[in-house]
Motif scaffolding. Structure first.
Motif, short mmCIF file in Angstrom:
data_model
loop_
_atom_site.label_atom_id
_atom_site.label_comp_id
_atom_site.label_asym_id
_atom_site.label_seq_id
_atom_site.Cartn_x
_atom_site.Cartn_y
_atom_site.Cartn_z
N ASN A 380 7.50 10.66 -3.83
CA ASN A 380 8.37 10.45 -2.67
C ASN A 380 7.67 10.75 -1.34
N GLU A 382 6.00 10.60 2.14
CA GLU A 382 6.13 9.66 3.26
C GLU A 382 5.09 9.89 4.34
N ARG A 403 -1.56 3.70 -1.70
CA ARG A 403 -0.10 3.76 -1.62
C ARG A 403 0.46 2.50 -0.94
N HIS A 408 4.41 1.49 -1.46
CA HIS A 408 5.02 2.74 -1.02
C HIS A 408 4.15 3.32 0.10
#
Length: 426
Positions: A380, A382, A403, A408
């Motif tokens: 997860n 960011e 990524r 993502h």
């Protein structure tokens, strides 16, 4: 003056102050029979022979002593402690600190008793755990035993028995001066199984220093529903097994955090849970005393792995280092699998900030191993923040590109050096 009258004076905050430079004999001879506060702090003002005589004289009036606060070198404390072999019926607060680090144990007399004691702080002073003074302290609010010498060691079972008699306890510190081998503690736990289950309904602050086996022996039997600050210092070990630490954290209804800082220094690894609105407030803190970066990462990874259920809610992680001796072996190479083991418990992490000196060591570990899904680690995430220049950015770019390709995207940002300001031990 009768004890009820003395207690009335205490309630009105009326007392005689016995401290450096005060002629105690003259004061006692020409003053009302009020409670005594004994306060001598060698670090501020040298304690003379006359002061020492004054301390001894004041302590002989044990029925009037309400507050004792002494910070003296070991030789000066020895005579003082020896005469405390009696009952102090109105004593509520006692702080005694030996300013000398030596191997000669100063021991509070077994016959010392203070039935109304509420605050007990002993640093480098031995308190025999079987002492009657710990059997008659149901009103104790704070118990601070620091730098406990080896000669005064007590087992977890003895301590738990005494803690079960302290339902008012809000502050507890148990810190040993040196480690007892974990195997010896484990053998004690096998020989004398702990049967006492202790609930400390008012405990808010707990600090421990020792080996993990002792900590586990304690935490397995304690619950603290309102605990909001837990500080742990562990001596160096090859392996750390702390399942009851996780269990103990679960007994608190108020201990929670979403931000964690991991720091590595010359001779320690530190895990600190931080309240974002108060960067200097650590509700949960673990300090591991060990040298060399690879040992530090391995030790921290073992503890973090055990704590995975509580770390899964952490969204913000900072990796930093504290100023260290450049001649040391701090710059050891760390196996990439150790870095990955360190990060794996943070399954919900959204922001990772890494100090420049650690970027090069960590960057390669962020990329998946052959055949591993690209989002296996930190799925997860960011944002990755770094301090430093182009070298740090270049080291992290392959991970950012990977990524991006996996659909993502992760933002790569430069952060201010103040983000990584060294934290002092709380």
């Amino acid at each position: 003056m009768a004890i009820p009258t003395l207690i009335g004076a205490v309630n009105l905050d009326l007392h005689l102050l016995c401290t450096n430079g005060v002629p105690i004999a003259n004061m006692l001879a020409h003053s009302p029979l009020l409670p005594l506060t004994i306060n001598y702090y060698e670090a501020v003002r040298e304690t003379t022979e006359e002061d020492e005589d004054g301390i001894l004289l004041a302590l002989r009036h044990s029925d009037r002593v309400h507050h004792i606060s002494l910070y003296l070198p070991s030789p000066k404390l020895r005579n003082v402690i020896t005469i405390m072999d009696k009952q102090f019926p109105i004593l509520e607060r006692m702080h005694i600190i030996s300013g000398t680090e030596d191997n000669r144990s100063l021991v509070l007399p077994r016959t010392f008793q203070a039935p109304h004691l509420r605050h007990l702080f002993l640093l480098r002073i031995a308190l025999l755990i079987g002492s009657p003074s710990l059997m008659t302290t149901a009103g104790l609010v704070s118990l601070i035993l620091g730098d406990i010498p080896p000669s005064a060691y007590f087992s977890p079972s003895f301590l738990l028995t005494r803690l079960s008699l302290m339902p008012q306890l809000e502050t507890l510190m148990i810190e040993f001066y040196s480690p007892l081998p974990s195997r010896d503690v484990a053998r004690q736990l096998l020989d004398t199984p702990i049967m006492t289950q202790v609930t400390l309904p008012k405990l808010r602050w707990f600090s421990f220093k020792g080996v993990s086996a002792y900590l586990e022996g304690l935490l397995a039997q304690i619950s603290a529903p309102v605990l909001n600050n837990l500080q742990i210092t562990l001596f160096n070990q090859l392996t750390f097994t702390v399942p009851h630490l996780l269990q103990f954290l679960g007994t608190s209804e108020t201990l929670s955090f979403s931000t964690v800082r991991l720091a590595f220094g010359n001779d320690f690894a530190e895990l600190a849970a931080v309240q974002p609105e108060e960067q200097r407030w650590y509700p949960f803190w673990v300090w591991i005393k060990c040298e060399h970066l690879d040992w530090q990462v391995s030790s921290a990874a073992q503890i973090l792995d055990t704590l995975q259920p509580v770390l899964s809610v952490v969204e913000y992680l900072v990796l930093t280092h504290v100023e260290h001796d450049r001649s040391s072996e701090w710059h050891n190479e760390v196996d990439p699998t150790l870095w990955r083991q360190l990060l794996r418990p943070f399954s919900n992490l959204k922001t990772l900030h890494v100090q420049n000196e650690l970027v090069g060591k960590l960057a390669g570990s962020l990329q998946p191993n052959d055949g591993e899904p690209p989002l296996e680690l930190l799925p997860n995430l960011e944002e990755v923040g770094y301090s430093g220049g182009d070298d740090a950015r270049d080291a992290l770019t392959p991970f950012i590109d990977e990524r991006q390709a996996a659909g993502h995207p992760v933002n790569l940002t430069m952060v201010d050096h103040s983000e990584f300001s060294p934290h002092l031990r709380p």
